[in-house]
Design a protein around this motif. Structure first.
Motif, PDB file in Angstrom:
ATOM      1  N   ALA A 148      -0.181 -46.875 -28.758  1.00 27.92           N
ATOM      2  CA  ALA A 148      -1.089 -47.241 -29.850  1.00 27.92           C
ATOM      3  C   ALA A 148      -2.429 -46.555 -29.701  1.00 27.92           C
ATOM      4  N   ASP A 149      -2.930 -46.477 -28.482  1.00 29.79           N
ATOM      5  CA  ASP A 149      -4.220 -45.838 -28.246  1.00 29.79           C
ATOM      6  C   ASP A 149      -4.177 -44.356 -28.629  1.00 29.79           C
ATOM      7  N   ARG A 150      -3.089 -43.680 -28.248  1.00 34.44           N
ATOM      8  CA  ARG A 150      -2.982 -42.255 -28.576  1.00 34.44           C
ATOM      9  C   ARG A 150      -2.829 -42.034 -30.075  1.00 34.44           C
ATOM     10  N   LEU A 151      -2.027 -42.887 -30.717  1.00 32.76           N
ATOM     11  CA  LEU A 151      -1.817 -42.727 -32.157  1.00 32.76           C
ATOM     12  C   LEU A 151      -3.058 -43.103 -32.969  1.00 32.76           C
ATOM     13  N   ALA A 152      -3.836 -44.051 -32.464  1.00 30.46           N
ATOM     14  CA  ALA A 152      -5.067 -44.417 -33.162  1.00 30.46           C
ATOM     15  C   ALA A 152      -6.056 -43.250 -33.165  1.00 30.46           C
ATOM     16  N   ARG A 153      -5.977 -42.408 -32.128  1.00 28.09           N
ATOM     17  CA  ARG A 153      -6.866 -41.251 -32.038  1.00 28.09           C
ATOM     18  C   ARG A 153      -6.253 -39.991 -32.644  1.00 28.09           C
ATOM     19  N   ASP A 154      -4.917 -39.944 -32.642  1.00 30.64           N
ATOM     20  CA  ASP A 154      -4.219 -38.778 -33.190  1.00 30.64           C
ATOM     21  C   ASP A 154      -2.882 -39.240 -33.746  1.00 30.64           C
ATOM     22  N   SER A 155      -2.799 -39.437 -35.048  1.00 29.18           N
ATOM     23  CA  SER A 155      -1.600 -39.996 -35.666  1.00 29.18           C
ATOM     24  C   SER A 155      -0.397 -39.075 -35.582  1.00 29.18           C
ATOM     25  N   THR A 156      -0.604 -37.803 -35.165  1.00 33.48           N
ATOM     26  CA  THR A 156       0.512 -36.859 -35.062  1.00 33.48           C
ATOM     27  C   THR A 156       0.974 -36.670 -33.622  1.00 33.48           C
ATOM     28  N   HIS A 157       0.463 -37.477 -32.701  1.00 34.30           N
ATOM     29  CA  HIS A 157       0.825 -37.336 -31.288  1.00 34.30           C
ATOM     30  C   HIS A 157       2.335 -37.574 -31.123  1.00 34.30           C
TER      31      HIS A 157
ATOM     32  N   ARG B 239       2.963 -56.195 -34.988  1.00 30.64           N
ATOM     33  CA  ARG B 239       2.093 -55.031 -35.241  1.00 30.64           C
ATOM     34  C   ARG B 239       2.752 -53.734 -34.781  1.00 30.64           C
ATOM     35  N   ALA B 240       3.552 -53.804 -33.727  1.00 30.29           N
ATOM     36  CA  ALA B 240       4.298 -52.611 -33.300  1.00 30.29           C
ATOM     37  C   ALA B 240       5.336 -52.242 -34.353  1.00 30.29           C
TER      38      ALA B 240
ATOM     39  N   VAL C 138       3.783 -50.314 -37.153  1.00 30.12           N
ATOM     40  CA  VAL C 138       3.597 -48.892 -36.863  1.00 30.12           C
ATOM     41  C   VAL C 138       4.892 -48.133 -37.143  1.00 30.12           C
ATOM     42  N   VAL C 139       6.007 -48.686 -36.679  1.00 28.74           N
ATOM     43  CA  VAL C 139       7.307 -48.046 -36.910  1.00 28.74           C
ATOM     44  C   VAL C 139       7.573 -47.915 -38.407  1.00 28.74           C
ATOM     45  N   GLU C 140       7.246 -48.939 -39.172  1.00 22.95           N
ATOM     46  CA  GLU C 140       7.458 -48.893 -40.616  1.00 22.95           C
ATOM     47  C   GLU C 140       6.652 -47.778 -41.265  1.00 22.95           C
ATOM     48  N   GLU C 141       5.459 -47.539 -40.759  1.00 21.56           N
ATOM     49  CA  GLU C 141       4.646 -46.450 -41.311  1.00 21.56           C
ATOM     50  C   GLU C 141       5.330 -45.100 -41.093  1.00 21.56           C
ATOM     51  N   PHE C 142       5.925 -44.922 -39.918  1.00 22.45           N
ATOM     52  CA  PHE C 142       6.653 -43.675 -39.667  1.00 22.45           C
ATOM     53  C   PHE C 142       7.870 -43.566 -40.577  1.00 22.45           C
TER      54      PHE C 142
ATOM     55  N   ALA D  87      -2.552 -48.818 -38.548  1.00 20.25           N
ATOM     56  CA  ALA D  87      -1.553 -49.695 -37.927  1.00 20.25           C
ATOM     57  C   ALA D  87      -1.623 -49.596 -36.412  1.00 20.25           C
ATOM     58  N   ALA D  88      -1.813 -48.393 -35.893  1.00 26.46           N
ATOM     59  CA  ALA D  88      -1.905 -48.207 -34.443  1.00 26.46           C
ATOM     60  C   ALA D  88      -3.152 -48.875 -33.884  1.00 26.46           C
ATOM     61  N   ASP D  89      -4.248 -48.817 -34.635  1.00 26.97           N
ATOM     62  CA  ASP D  89      -5.478 -49.455 -34.174  1.00 26.97           C
ATOM     63  C   ASP D  89      -5.304 -50.976 -34.106  1.00 26.97           C
ATOM     64  N   GLU D  90      -4.583 -51.556 -35.078  1.00 23.22           N
ATOM     65  CA  GLU D  90      -4.334 -53.000 -35.049  1.00 23.22           C
ATOM     66  C   GLU D  90      -3.452 -53.372 -33.854  1.00 23.22           C
ATOM     67  N   LEU D  91      -2.478 -52.529 -33.555  1.00 23.97           N
ATOM     68  CA  LEU D  91      -1.629 -52.784 -32.392  1.00 23.97           C
ATOM     69  C   LEU D  91      -2.437 -52.671 -31.106  1.00 23.97           C
ATOM     70  N   ARG D  92      -3.264 -51.668 -31.004  1.00 22.84           N
ATOM     71  CA  ARG D  92      -4.108 -51.495 -29.822  1.00 22.84           C
ATOM     72  C   ARG D  92      -5.029 -52.707 -29.625  1.00 22.84           C
ATOM     73  N   THR D  93      -5.601 -53.216 -30.709  1.00 24.66           N
ATOM     74  CA  THR D  93      -6.492 -54.365 -30.636  1.00 24.66           C
ATOM     75  C   THR D  93      -5.738 -55.615 -30.145  1.00 24.66           C
ATOM     76  N   ALA D  94      -4.501 -55.776 -30.622  1.00 25.76           N
ATOM     77  CA  ALA D  94      -3.710 -56.937 -30.211  1.00 25.76           C
ATOM     78  C   ALA D  94      -3.328 -56.860 -28.730  1.00 25.76           C
ATOM     79  N   CYS D  95      -3.083 -55.663 -28.237  1.00 21.13           N
ATOM     80  CA  CYS D  95      -2.662 -55.482 -26.843  1.00 21.13           C
ATOM     81  C   CYS D  95      -3.815 -55.541 -25.863  1.00 21.13           C
ATOM     82  N   ARG D  96      -5.001 -55.123 -26.277  1.00 19.43           N
ATOM     83  CA  ARG D  96      -6.118 -54.894 -25.352  1.00 19.43           C
ATOM     84  C   ARG D  96      -6.429 -56.083 -24.451  1.00 19.43           C
ATOM     85  N   PRO D  97      -6.440 -57.336 -24.933  1.00 18.90           N
ATOM     86  CA  PRO D  97      -6.811 -58.448 -24.028  1.00 18.90           C
ATOM     87  C   PRO D  97      -5.846 -58.650 -22.863  1.00 18.90           C
TER      88      PRO D  97
END
Length: 259
Positions: free
Chosen positions: A184-193, A227-228, A231-235, A247-257
Motif C-alpha cells: 500500500a505504501d509503494r502504491l500510494a506513492r507510485d500507482s504503477t509500481h 480496504r485491500a 485496491v484490488v477492485e481498482e486494478f 485506495a492504497a492510501d486508505e489501506l496504508r492508513t488502516a494498517c499503520r497503527p
C-alpha cells in the motif's frame, strides 16, 4: 459431551457423568417399550447436522441398539459404558459438542435479532468451546443463569471485534499485515509500481476478514481486508492512477497503527 440421564421401571430419572473407555461391537436386543428396561438418555440438543449424521452412521456401523426420542438418543443401561466411550471417541473427532440448557432450568435470555450472521457463528462456537449450557430459539439465546455475566462479557467482546475467528485451524498468511502495508505504501506513492501490484493481487485472495493475524482485533482486521479488496477492485476496473492511489492510501492508513 451430551447431557445424560436414566429412566427405568420406577419412572425416576438420575443424572450421571459420562465415562471413558474403548467402544466395543454391540450385539444386544433392546425393546424400548419394555417397562422393566432401564434406559439411558443422551440429550443432543444443539448438535449440528454433520455431527448427527456422523453419530447415526457410527451407530449403524457398530450395531448399537438404540431409538431416537426427539433430540435424545436412548440406549439400554447395560451398554452405557460402551456408548459413553463412543461419545468420547466422536468428541475427539468431530467435537466439541454443545452443552444443552434443559427446559425448565434457570436461564437468562438474550435477543440477538440485529446481529450479523458472522457474529452469531462466532458466538455459537464460543459458547460450545466454553462449555456454557445454552439453547437457541431462532435468534434468541438462552443461557444458564449462573453464566449470565460471562456471556454478557462475551457478547461485548464480539461486538467490539475482540474475539478471533471461529475457525481455530485457520490463520492469516505469515507477514500478511506487513506485506499489505508495504504494498500500500509503494502504491500510494507510485500507482504503477509493478512489484507492489503483483504482491497485493497475490495476497488479497488468501485473506479472510474473520481470520486476523495474532494480536489484531477481528474488527480492525476486517476493515483492513475490506480496504485491500478495494485496491484490488481498482486494478480490476482499469487501474485509474488517482483511484489506485486513493485506495492504497486508505489501506496504508488502516494498517499503520499495527506495523
Amino acid at each position: 459431551m451430551p447431557f445424560v440421564n436414566k429412566s427405568g421401571a420406577d419412572g425416576e430419572e438420575e443424572r450421571t457423568d459420562v465415562a471413558a473407555g474403548a467402544p466395543q461391537p454391540f450385539d444386544r436386543d433392546f425393546d424400548p417399550n419394555d417397562p422393566q428396561q432401564t434406559k439411558v438418555h443422551y440429550n443432543l440438543t444443539g448438535w449440528g447436522f454433520e455431527q448427527h449424521a456422523e453419530l447415526s452412521e457410527t451407530l449403524a456401523e457398530r450395531g448399537v441398539p438404540h431409538v431416537w426420542d426427539g433430540e435424545e438418543l436412548v440406549v439400554p443401561e447395560e451398554i452405557e459404558a460402551e456408548v459413553d466411550a463412543l461419545f468420547d471417541e466422536l468428541e475427539a473427532e468431530i467435537g466439541p459438542f454443545p452443552v444443552p440448557l434443559l427446559e425448565g432450568d434457570p436461564s437468562t435470555e438474550f435477543g440477538l435479532d440485529e446481529w450479523p450472521l458472522r457474529d452469531l457463528e462466532t458466538l455459537k462456537a464460543s459458547l460450545i468451546e466454553a462449555e456454557i449450557p445454552h439453547l437457541w430459539h431462532a435468534r434468541t439465546l438462552h443461557v444458564a443463569q449462573d453464566a449470565e455475566d460471562v456471556v454478557d462479557d462475551l457478547l461485548d467482546a464480539i461486538e467490539a471485534g475482540d474475539v478471533a475467528s471461529i475457525d481455530e485451524d485457520a490463520e492469516a498468511p505469515d507477514g500478511a499485515l506487513h506485506d499489505l502495508y508495504g504494498a500500500a505504501d509503494r502504491l500510494a506513492r507510485d500507482s504503477t509500481h509493478s512489484n507492489a501490484r503483483t504482491s497485493i493481487l497475490d495476497l488479497v485472495p488468501q485473506l479472510s476478514p474473520t481470520v486476523p493475524p495474532f494480536g489484531i482485533a477481528a474488527a480492525a482486521w476486517s476493515t483492513i481486508v475490506a480496504r485491500a479488496q478495494a485496491v484490488v477492485e481498482e486494478f480490476e476496473e482499469g487501474a485509474d492512477p488517482e483511484q489506485v492511489t486513493a485506495a492504497a492510501d486508505e489501506l496504508r492508513t488502516a494498517c499503520r497503527p499495527y506495523v
